[in-house]
Design an enzyme around this catalytic site. Structure first.
Site, short mmCIF file in Angstrom:
data_model
loop_
_atom_site.label_atom_id
_atom_site.label_comp_id
_atom_site.label_asym_id
_atom_site.label_seq_id
_atom_site.Cartn_x
_atom_site.Cartn_y
_atom_site.Cartn_z
N ASP A 116 0.64 -1.22 0.16
CA ASP A 116 0.12 -0.04 -0.02
C ASP A 116 0.91 1.16 0.00
O ASP A 116 0.13 2.47 -0.32
CB ASP A 116 -0.97 -0.12 1.00
CG ASP A 116 -0.29 -0.25 2.68
OD1 ASP A 116 -0.83 -0.81 3.44
OD2 ASP A 116 0.87 0.31 2.75
N HIS A 131 6.79 -7.71 -0.93
CA HIS A 131 5.74 -8.01 -2.00
C HIS A 131 5.37 -7.22 -2.93
O HIS A 131 4.24 -7.14 -3.65
CB HIS A 131 4.37 -8.56 -1.08
CG HIS A 131 4.71 -9.69 -0.15
ND1 HIS A 131 3.77 -10.00 0.56
CD2 HIS A 131 5.75 -10.65 -0.21
CE1 HIS A 131 4.21 -11.17 1.16
NE2 HIS A 131 5.32 -11.64 0.55
N GLY A 216 1.00 -7.25 13.05
CA GLY A 216 -0.20 -7.31 12.06
C GLY A 216 0.16 -8.17 11.06
O GLY A 216 -0.18 -7.83 9.79
N1 APR Z 1 -3.44 -3.91 14.48
C1 APR Z 1 -2.56 -5.24 14.36
N2 APR Z 1 -2.78 -6.33 13.68
C2 APR Z 1 -4.24 -6.45 13.17
C3 APR Z 1 -5.15 -5.55 13.22
C4 APR Z 1 -4.59 -4.12 13.91
N3 APR Z 1 -5.63 -3.10 14.11
N4 APR Z 1 -6.19 -5.85 12.56
C5 APR Z 1 -5.86 -7.12 12.19
N5 APR Z 1 -4.59 -7.33 12.68
C6 APR Z 1 -3.99 -8.61 12.14
C7 APR Z 1 -4.82 -9.85 12.01
O1 APR Z 1 -5.12 -10.55 13.39
C8 APR Z 1 -3.91 -10.76 11.19
O2 APR Z 1 -3.00 -11.34 12.16
O3 APR Z 1 -3.27 -8.63 10.88
C9 APR Z 1 -3.19 -10.00 10.44
C10 APR Z 1 -3.59 -9.77 9.01
O4 APR Z 1 -3.23 -10.85 8.29
P1 APR Z 1 -3.67 -11.12 6.88
O5 APR Z 1 -4.82 -10.48 6.40
O6 APR Z 1 -3.13 -12.52 6.42
O7 APR Z 1 -2.42 -10.21 6.08
P2 APR Z 1 -0.89 -10.31 6.08
O8 APR Z 1 -0.31 -11.37 7.06
O9 APR Z 1 -0.02 -9.26 5.80
O10 APR Z 1 -0.86 -11.22 4.65
C11 APR Z 1 0.40 -11.53 4.04
O11 APR Z 1 -0.16 -12.69 2.33
O12 APR Z 1 -2.11 -12.58 1.10
C12 APR Z 1 -0.76 -12.37 0.90
O13 APR Z 1 0.65 -10.73 -0.40
C13 APR Z 1 -0.34 -10.90 0.49
O14 APR Z 1 1.05 -9.42 1.89
C14 APR Z 1 0.19 -10.29 2.03
C15 APR Z 1 0.54 -11.56 2.80
#
Ligand code: APR
Length: 283
Positions: A116, A131, A216
């Site tokens: 982002d 990524h 996160g």
């Molecule tokens: N503060 C901190 N963490 C949070 C918050 C918040 N306000 N809200 C949600 N989370 C946490 C969730 O509990 C979860 O553990 O953020 C995490 C989001 O997980 P995903 O949606 O799986 O995102 P991410 O881990 O970044 O995905 C990794 O996978 O889909 C591919 O390339 C894509 O970069 C992405 C990668």
């Protein structure tokens, strides 16, 4: 009145000691750090994306195979997401990591899975975007053009199911060879690469880190899992910030001096950075 620090006293002591020991501090972020900026997380409830009559999971769309099959639909999805990201603002967690970088300087490095661009917009400089970045594009045929900013003149905001007009489609062509441009993001059916995603540099940082802060991320992808595994294997402390338990918070709790700070990034990261830098929360 300084914000009440939500970090347990025992953890404060351990964390304060970690930074004072010196050595490299590595931070790994995922979609959760941008959630409070209004950008949906990847595996959160925002779920499906509709193309024609079919619903897709992002994990089904974000692939080279899907782009080869339906490049216009993929560009609509990415331009829509780019609009959402451009309309979002960095939140206090992003700002706190900039303060940490300014305090630690060459000891600091941030590895982010987020595409982002919010860390850079917050002023972060020492960032590896493993990524990619959805504000950049490169030649889909691999002629060597890019990664470069998306051409000016493309719609800045785009509703989810908008068809791209001829002018936009013409802008989405490689200026060097005429093939499609593609978003500069790592797709699920592609591999990490040092030249495009700095993956070897991220692993090298994990091999040197004296402290890893994970914010996160659900731990669903391979390189972040290797980074966490490497720091844990070396017996260095990991501090994980997330409202939910998961593989990385569990790994953090098993490391000597590590901790799982359960809560939202915008609230806990400023408090954690205050402890790491010895400043007042929200300073
Ligand atoms: N503060 C901190 N963490 C949070 C918050 C918040 N306000 N809200 C949600 N989370 C946490 C969730 O509990 C979860 O553990 O953020 C995490 C989001 O997980 P995903 O949606 O799986 O995102 P991410 O881990 O970044 O995905 C990794 O996978 O889909 C591919 O390339 C894509 O970069 C992405 C990668």
């Amino acid at each position: 009145m300084a914000a009440e620090v939500r970090i347990p006293k025992a953890t404060q002591g351990a964390v304060a000691g970690l930074a004072a020991r010196g050595g490299p501090v590595l931070v790994l972020t995922g979609a959760g750090i941008s959630a409070e900026s209004g950008i949906p997380t990847f595996r959160g409830p925002e779920g499906f994306w509709r193309v024609g009559s079919r619903n897709y999971l992002p994990q089904e769309l974000a692939t080279a195979a899907a782009f080869a099959r339906m490049p216009e639909a993929l560009w609509t999805w990415y331009l829509h997401r780019r609009g959402v990201c451009a309309a979002a603002a960095p939140n206090p967690a992003h700002a706190a990591l900039v303060r940490l970088e300014r305090e630690l300087r060459s000891r600091f490095l941030l590895v982010t899975q987020n595409v982002d661009g919010l860390h850079a917009r917050a002023g972060q400089e020492r960032v590896l975007e493993i990524h990619g970045n959805l504000h950049l594009a490169r030649c889909a045929a691999g002629c060597g053009h890019g990664p470069a900013p998306l051409p000016a003149g493309l719609p800045q905001t785009l509703a989810r199911d908008t068809a791209l007009d001829r002018a936009a489609l013409d802008l989405l062509r490689c200026p060097r060879c005429g093939a499609w441009l593609r978003p500069h993001v790592l797709w699920f059916d592609e591999s990490y690469r040092e030249d495009l995603y700095r993956s070897e540099s991220a692993l090298a940082a994990a091999a040197r880190a004296e402290l890893l802060v994970v914010i996160g991320t659900s731990g669903a992808t391979t390189l972040p899992a290797r980074i966490v595994g490497e720091v844990a294997r070396r017996g260095r402390p990991i501090v994980a910030v997330d409202p939910e338990p998961g593989p990385f918070p569990e790994a953090a709790q098993r490391t000597p001096g590590g901790a799982f700070l359960r809560g939202r990034a915008a609230e806990l990261v400023p408090a954690l950075v205050a402890v790491l830098t010895g400043a007042e929360p929200g300073a």
